[in-house]
Write a protein that holds these residues in place. Sequence first.
Motif, mmCIF file in Angstrom:
data_model
loop_
_atom_site.group_PDB
_atom_site.id
_atom_site.type_symbol
_atom_site.label_atom_id
_atom_site.label_comp_id
_atom_site.label_asym_id
_atom_site.label_seq_id
_atom_site.Cartn_x
_atom_site.Cartn_y
_atom_site.Cartn_z
ATOM 1 N N ILE A 38 0.746 -0.908 0.545
ATOM 2 C CA ILE A 38 0.005 -0.145 0.025
ATOM 3 C C ILE A 38 0.898 1.258 0.103
ATOM 4 C CG2 ILE A 38 -1.846 1.563 1.191
ATOM 5 C CD1 ILE A 38 -2.639 -1.518 0.194
ATOM 6 N N LEU A 39 0.541 2.394 -0.697
ATOM 7 C CA LEU A 39 1.752 3.047 -1.366
ATOM 8 C C LEU A 39 0.824 4.446 -1.090
ATOM 9 C CD1 LEU A 39 4.095 4.753 -2.387
ATOM 10 C CD2 LEU A 39 3.658 4.104 -4.136
ATOM 11 N N PRO A 40 0.718 5.534 0.462
ATOM 12 C CA PRO A 40 0.252 6.623 0.195
ATOM 13 C C PRO A 40 1.086 7.772 -0.345
ATOM 14 C CG PRO A 40 0.465 5.754 2.467
ATOM 15 C CD PRO A 40 1.162 4.367 1.364
ATOM 16 N N CYS A 41 0.037 8.253 -1.147
ATOM 17 C CA CYS A 41 0.423 9.098 -2.002
ATOM 18 C C CYS A 41 0.136 10.749 -1.933
ATOM 19 C CB CYS A 41 0.217 9.092 -3.886
ATOM 20 S SG CYS A 41 1.067 7.576 -4.621
ATOM 21 N N SER A 42 0.645 11.376 -2.291
ATOM 22 C CA SER A 42 -0.287 12.746 -1.053
ATOM 23 C C SER A 42 0.848 14.189 -1.702
ATOM 24 C CB SER A 42 -0.248 12.694 0.366
ATOM 25 O OG SER A 42 -0.414 14.187 0.909
ATOM 26 N N GLY A 43 0.318 15.101 -1.996
ATOM 27 C CA GLY A 43 1.015 16.735 -1.615
ATOM 28 C C GLY A 43 1.568 16.871 -0.652
ATOM 29 N N ARG A 44 1.371 16.558 0.522
ATOM 30 C CA ARG A 44 1.966 17.176 1.593
ATOM 31 C C ARG A 44 3.214 16.141 1.570
ATOM 32 N NH1 ARG A 44 -2.657 14.950 6.257
ATOM 33 N NH2 ARG A 44 -4.039 14.451 4.853
ATOM 34 N N GLY A 45 3.839 17.113 2.639
ATOM 35 C CA GLY A 45 5.523 16.627 2.727
ATOM 36 C C GLY A 45 4.853 15.442 4.329
ATOM 37 N N PRO A 46 6.509 14.854 4.757
ATOM 38 C CA PRO A 46 6.202 13.553 5.460
ATOM 39 C C PRO A 46 5.388 14.547 6.460
ATOM 40 C CG PRO A 46 8.485 13.459 4.643
ATOM 41 C CD PRO A 46 7.423 14.807 3.987
ATOM 42 N N LEU A 47 5.938 15.523 7.340
ATOM 43 C CA LEU A 47 5.495 15.707 8.745
ATOM 44 C C LEU A 47 4.005 16.143 8.272
ATOM 45 C CD1 LEU A 47 7.439 18.666 9.596
ATOM 46 C CD2 LEU A 47 7.955 16.819 10.799
ATOM 47 N N PRO A 48 2.702 16.898 8.072
ATOM 48 C CA PRO A 48 1.637 17.038 7.716
ATOM 49 C C PRO A 48 0.983 15.392 7.816
ATOM 50 C CG PRO A 48 2.106 18.712 6.386
ATOM 51 C CD PRO A 48 3.924 17.966 6.382
ATOM 52 N N LEU A 49 1.870 14.458 6.520
ATOM 53 C CA LEU A 49 1.327 13.064 6.479
ATOM 54 C C LEU A 49 1.938 12.518 7.910
ATOM 55 C CD1 LEU A 49 2.272 12.018 3.057
ATOM 56 C CD2 LEU A 49 -0.068 11.564 4.270
ATOM 57 N N GLN A 50 2.192 12.491 8.956
ATOM 58 C CA GLN A 50 2.516 11.560 9.725
ATOM 59 C C GLN A 50 1.541 11.246 10.591
ATOM 60 O OE1 GLN A 50 6.120 13.686 12.623
ATOM 61 N NE2 GLN A 50 6.132 11.466 13.926
ATOM 62 N N ASP A 51 0.401 12.136 10.810
ATOM 63 C CA ASP A 51 -0.530 11.787 11.686
ATOM 64 C C ASP A 51 -1.070 10.093 11.144
ATOM 65 O OD1 ASP A 51 -0.625 13.658 13.844
ATOM 66 O OD2 ASP A 51 -2.104 14.832 12.667
ATOM 67 N N ILE A 52 -1.319 10.572 9.839
ATOM 68 C CA ILE A 52 -1.861 9.711 8.860
ATOM 69 C C ILE A 52 -1.163 8.365 8.700
ATOM 70 C CG2 ILE A 52 -2.676 8.628 6.309
ATOM 71 C CD1 ILE A 52 -4.356 10.957 8.034
ATOM 72 N N THR A 53 0.216 8.375 8.668
ATOM 73 C CA THR A 53 1.436 7.219 8.799
ATOM 74 C C THR A 53 1.183 6.687 10.671
ATOM 75 O OG1 THR A 53 2.856 8.738 9.384
ATOM 76 C CG2 THR A 53 2.224 7.874 6.743
ATOM 77 N N ASP A 54 1.152 7.610 11.379
ATOM 78 C CA ASP A 54 0.970 6.919 12.772
ATOM 79 C C ASP A 54 0.040 6.706 13.105
ATOM 80 O OD1 ASP A 54 4.252 8.635 13.159
ATOM 81 O OD2 ASP A 54 2.839 9.716 14.918
ATOM 82 N N GLU A 55 -1.609 6.489 12.877
ATOM 83 C CA GLU A 55 -2.626 6.175 12.546
ATOM 84 C C GLU A 55 -2.858 4.804 11.580
ATOM 85 O OE1 GLU A 55 -6.943 6.462 12.669
ATOM 86 O OE2 GLU A 55 -6.449 8.083 12.010
ATOM 87 N N ILE A 56 -2.380 4.021 11.050
ATOM 88 C CA ILE A 56 -1.742 3.144 10.034
ATOM 89 C C ILE A 56 -0.717 2.671 10.943
ATOM 90 C CG2 ILE A 56 -1.514 2.041 8.179
ATOM 91 C CD1 ILE A 56 -2.448 4.370 6.480
ATOM 92 N N ASP A 57 0.363 2.688 11.234
ATOM 93 C CA ASP A 57 1.100 2.583 11.736
ATOM 94 C C ASP A 57 2.054 0.942 11.524
ATOM 95 O OD1 ASP A 57 3.518 2.064 13.930
ATOM 96 O OD2 ASP A 57 1.441 0.669 15.335
#
Length: 273
Positions: A38-57
């Motif tokens: 699963i490859l999350p792709c976003s216009g956001r950078g790593p910091l703004p994406l941290q909430d999402i990536t931490d939740e998926i873990d």
Amino acid sequence: MYKLLATDIDGTLINSKRELTDTTKKAIYEAYDKGCVILPCSGRGPLPLQDITDEIDLDLPLACFNGALVIKGKSGEILYEKAIDKQDAILAYNEGVKRNVGVIAWTFDNKLAFNEFNKFTKHYLSMANVKREDVIIIPEHMEIFDERITKVLWQDEVENMDEHVAYARNLLKNVDNNAMCATSQPFLLEFTHKDANKAEAIKHVADAFGIEHKDTIGIGDGLNDIPMIEYAALGVAMKNSHRETLDAADYIAPSNDEDGVAYVINKFMLGKE
């Protein structure tokens, strides 16, 4: 069954309340346990994406800044990076100021810069996971453009964005540059290098994980998702997508408020009807 799913975040993976639902997380975990990527792709950078990536873990690859930076996983190994050319970044900045929009720039080392503090940038800060005191004000620090810029953004009211898109496309068509522009959210227009896109993210992640092109899915809702939707073996648009994105897709999924990503994972990766 497909083995790699590249998914946009806003308007796709998360719902209109900015929630990652239990239904979607369950589908992601099942696909991951089956060996799918699963490859999350976003216009956001790593910091703004941290909430999402931490939740998926999970140890997932990540495509940030619209594909300008692609990371293999928690190891932080960089698979691909592509900065916008300096002259193109400055052009996007100057033209944005002329059009009286909020102008935003990100560097590869997560510096965030605004043309000024206004109602647009205040809204962007609420999403960016960056403190106001850490933001650079561009007119006072034009040297920011000597650094490697991932993207420049214009932020404005949604009803003005079609006009900005038409203007920017015409602008880039008439100058000799390597830039492209696309909306990532209805109120954001992003300028990146033409080789920094989500299709490149799929290519490099598929390569790194030994996955064939025929086993790839790209799913999104915005104009910046069109390259990956067109490139993937199965290009999917959410029902809530921009009209151009819908036209580019092979398949239309339920909306982000109907767990569309979970539906696609279950149907095309897990074989559930």
